[in-house]
Design an enzyme around this catalytic site. Structure first.
Site, mmCIF file in Angstrom:
data_model
loop_
_atom_site.group_PDB
_atom_site.id
_atom_site.type_symbol
_atom_site.label_atom_id
_atom_site.label_comp_id
_atom_site.label_asym_id
_atom_site.label_seq_id
_atom_site.Cartn_x
_atom_site.Cartn_y
_atom_site.Cartn_z
ATOM 1 N N GLY A 1 3.198 -5.450 10.303
ATOM 2 C CA GLY A 1 3.791 -4.923 11.525
ATOM 3 C C GLY A 1 4.758 -5.857 12.219
ATOM 4 O O GLY A 1 5.049 -5.673 13.405
ATOM 5 N N CYS B 1 22.541 -27.500 -5.136
ATOM 6 C CA CYS B 1 21.604 -26.640 -5.875
ATOM 7 C C CYS B 1 21.774 -26.879 -7.371
ATOM 8 O O CYS B 1 22.898 -26.984 -7.859
ATOM 9 C CB CYS B 1 21.883 -25.176 -5.536
ATOM 10 S SG CYS B 1 20.866 -23.993 -6.450
ATOM 11 N N PHE C 1 4.135 1.017 4.533
ATOM 12 C CA PHE C 1 5.359 0.622 5.230
ATOM 13 C C PHE C 1 6.521 1.540 4.869
ATOM 14 O O PHE C 1 7.263 1.991 5.745
ATOM 15 C CB PHE C 1 5.714 -0.837 4.905
ATOM 16 C CG PHE C 1 6.894 -1.332 5.682
ATOM 17 C CD1 PHE C 1 6.747 -1.733 7.008
ATOM 18 C CD2 PHE C 1 8.154 -1.384 5.106
ATOM 19 C CE1 PHE C 1 7.846 -2.177 7.746
ATOM 20 C CE2 PHE C 1 9.258 -1.832 5.833
ATOM 21 C CZ PHE C 1 9.098 -2.223 7.150
ATOM 22 N N GLN D 1 -3.026 -5.682 12.311
ATOM 23 C CA GLN D 1 -1.965 -5.042 13.087
ATOM 24 C C GLN D 1 -2.167 -5.403 14.565
ATOM 25 O O GLN D 1 -2.747 -6.431 14.860
ATOM 26 C CB GLN D 1 -1.971 -3.525 12.850
ATOM 27 C CG GLN D 1 -1.485 -3.129 11.449
ATOM 28 C CD GLN D 1 0.030 -3.280 11.260
ATOM 29 O OE1 GLN D 1 0.781 -3.471 12.218
ATOM 30 N NE2 GLN D 1 0.487 -3.203 10.003
ATOM 31 N N HIS E 1 20.788 -17.069 -7.965
ATOM 32 C CA HIS E 1 20.925 -18.216 -7.057
ATOM 33 C C HIS E 1 20.060 -18.041 -5.805
ATOM 34 O O HIS E 1 19.348 -18.966 -5.415
ATOM 35 C CB HIS E 1 22.379 -18.445 -6.633
ATOM 36 C CG HIS E 1 22.454 -19.368 -5.449
ATOM 37 N ND1 HIS E 1 22.339 -20.734 -5.568
ATOM 38 C CD2 HIS E 1 22.513 -19.111 -4.111
ATOM 39 C CE1 HIS E 1 22.354 -21.278 -4.357
ATOM 40 N NE2 HIS E 1 22.457 -20.316 -3.455
ATOM 41 N N SER F 1 0.807 -1.221 0.000
ATOM 42 C CA SER F 1 0.000 0.000 0.000
ATOM 43 C C SER F 1 0.836 1.265 0.000
ATOM 44 O O SER F 1 0.320 2.355 -0.187
ATOM 45 C CB SER F 1 -0.886 0.010 1.241
ATOM 46 O OG SER F 1 -0.082 0.165 2.395
ATOM 47 N N GLY F 2 2.124 1.133 0.212
ATOM 48 C CA GLY F 2 2.970 2.308 0.366
ATOM 49 C C GLY F 2 3.140 2.699 1.822
ATOM 50 O O GLY F 2 4.021 3.474 2.171
ATOM 51 N N ASP G 1 -2.359 0.848 5.769
ATOM 52 C CA ASP G 1 -2.368 0.618 7.208
ATOM 53 C C ASP G 1 -1.262 1.420 7.874
ATOM 54 O O ASP G 1 -0.374 1.946 7.205
ATOM 55 C CB ASP G 1 -2.165 -0.878 7.515
ATOM 56 C CG ASP G 1 -0.812 -1.385 7.022
ATOM 57 O OD1 ASP G 1 -0.310 -0.858 6.008
ATOM 58 O OD2 ASP G 1 -0.252 -2.298 7.645
HETATM 59 ZN ZN LIG Z 1 22.264 -22.256 -7.068
#
Ligand SMILES: [Zn+2]
Length: 420
Positions: free
Chosen positions: A272, A360, A106, A245, A391, A103-104, A156
């Site tokens: 929050g 990985c 934070f 909240q 990564h 919402s902007g 909020d």
């Molecule tokens: Zn990786």
């Protein structure tokens, strides 16, 4: 096989289709106007309609199904009108899959010295040039409708930490009043989402077609124009989520959840948190708040966490999470691996021929050595940021894939439910 079809009543387009559960955890699909999202999901943060260093085709290859973009930053640059004129964020950034905007609130509350909160909204100064601005619940809705994300968030107040109980209550009450205003504005203006509008193609160059309809999508593609994101369900509109909240007070969290549910939203976020409190407190508040949220609607935990934490929260029953950590840490050479966190800048990796994370199978770990990644970072090569981010994102997404498989494996009716 058992499918729990848990739908929110029309015309709300978004729904959560739960396919398996294990304890409090669940896995399934979030059905959005721009495609299905496997849940629980980690949403990479693309602050300025860009996940820093990673192009959209690579994000698609990584399996990203939903991105988060920041309303505050896009409002300041390039401005909502520009994005609206381009047909919304999907088309502007050439991303056909789902998007969520915050919402902007934070970001505005993070400005500290540059903001002033009143019942009406928040006056603040831009961190870019100091220019004055005002965000209200209505304005935050107007901007988010103009940006056109699939999921948008109520405006909020993010209660600071620590906060006395009376302060946390006052802040929670303000958020509840703002949630009512957000819903009212959204209900009246939701049809203004720019998905179906005519979009400008090209500029005012001579001979350039001025406006074309979105129906011309195939022609645009064949002409080499940017891909146009058309909702997979044309009748669909955005979904507005409410935010719980209440600071670090379990009683207030419960009250906030119940009263936000009374206002009525198709999904609920826990806001929050991750504002400086101990991790044990975060977990306690998440766990206790989840108990009070509807089990058949999406639950979004905002702004967390490490790979271990997002796995834990998903196991508690959170469906959606976002965090700047994997992308921001990557740009600082901090990489998450199955062997723990690695700081690739360290000299010990200068002649290390092994893969960044032998366990990985991302495109970076399959191809490059730690020695090369260390060299790129030490040399300040742009490629270092790109590869490190790819990564880390892969690692986060793989963590969620593992959780989804874990939930499915625990379901008594696992056979017949497709595995991740
Ligand atoms: Zn990786």
């Amino acid at each position: 096989m058992i499918y729990l079809w848990l739908e929110y009543n029309p015309p709300v387009p978004l729904r959560l289709q739960i396919e398996a559960t294990r304890g409090s955890a669940r896995t399934g699909k979030l059905i959005t106007p721009h495609g299905e999202v496997e849940t629980p999901v980690f949403m990479p943060v693309g602050t300025l309609a860009s996940v820093k260093g990673v192009s959209q085709d690579v994000l698609e290859e990584l399996g990203v199904e939903i991105l988060l973009a920041n309303t505050y930053h896009l409002y300041l640059r390039p401005g909502v009108e520009t994005v609206r004129q381009m047909g919304g964020l999907h088309r502007f950034m050439s991303w056909e899959r789902a998007i969520l905007t915050d919402s902007g609130g934070f970001q505005v509350f993070s400005l500290n010295e540059l903001r002033k909160v009143s019942e009406e909204g928040v006056a603040f100064r831009s961190h870019l040039d100091g220019s004055p601005h005002f965000l209200s619940p209505e304005k935050a809705m107007e901007i988010q409708i103009g940006l056109g994300a699939d999921v948008i968030m109520a405006f909020d107040e993010c209660t600071e930490y620590p906060a006395e109980t009376h302060r946390a209550r006052a802040s929670m009450e303000l958020t509840l009043r703002w949630a009512e205003r957000c819903k009212s504005y959204f209900e009246e203006h939701r049809h203004e989402v720019p998905w179906g509008r005519k979009v400008h193609v090209g500029t005012a160059a001579p001979g350039c077609p001025g406006e074309r309809n979105l129906a011309d999508v195939a022609e645009l593609r064949s002409a080499g124009q940017p891909r146009v994101a058309v909702p997979t369900r044309p009748e669909a509109t955005q979904a507005l989520f409410g935010i719980v909240q209440g600071g670090m007070d379990r009683g207030l969290r419960r009250e906030s959840a119940e009263r936000t549910i009374d206002i009525g939203f198709p999904g609920y976020a826990i806001g929050g948190l991750s504002v400086g409190e101990p991790r044990a407190v975060t977990r306690e508040i998440v766990e206790s708040t989840l108990e009070h949220l509807p089990s058949n609607q999406p639950r979004y935990l905002m702004g967390v966490g490490t790979p271990e934490e997002i796995a834990q929260y998903a196991q508690l029953g959170v469906d959606m999470m976002d965090c700047v950590l994997p992308t921001r840490a990557a740009r600082h050479g901090l990489l998450f691996t199955s062997e723990g966190k690695i700081s690739i800048k360290q000299a010990r990796y200068a002649q290390d021929e092994s893969a960044l994370d032998p366990a990985c199978d991302c495109r970076v770990c399959r191809r490059y050595s730690r020695a090369y990644l260390r060299h790129l970072y030490a040399s300040n090569e742009l490629l270092a940021q790109v590869l490190n981010t790819v990564h880390n994102l892969y690692y986060y997404l793989a963590t969620m894939r593992t959780v989804r498989a874990w939930v499915r494996a625990g379901c008594v009716t696992a056979p017949g439910v497709s595995r991740a």
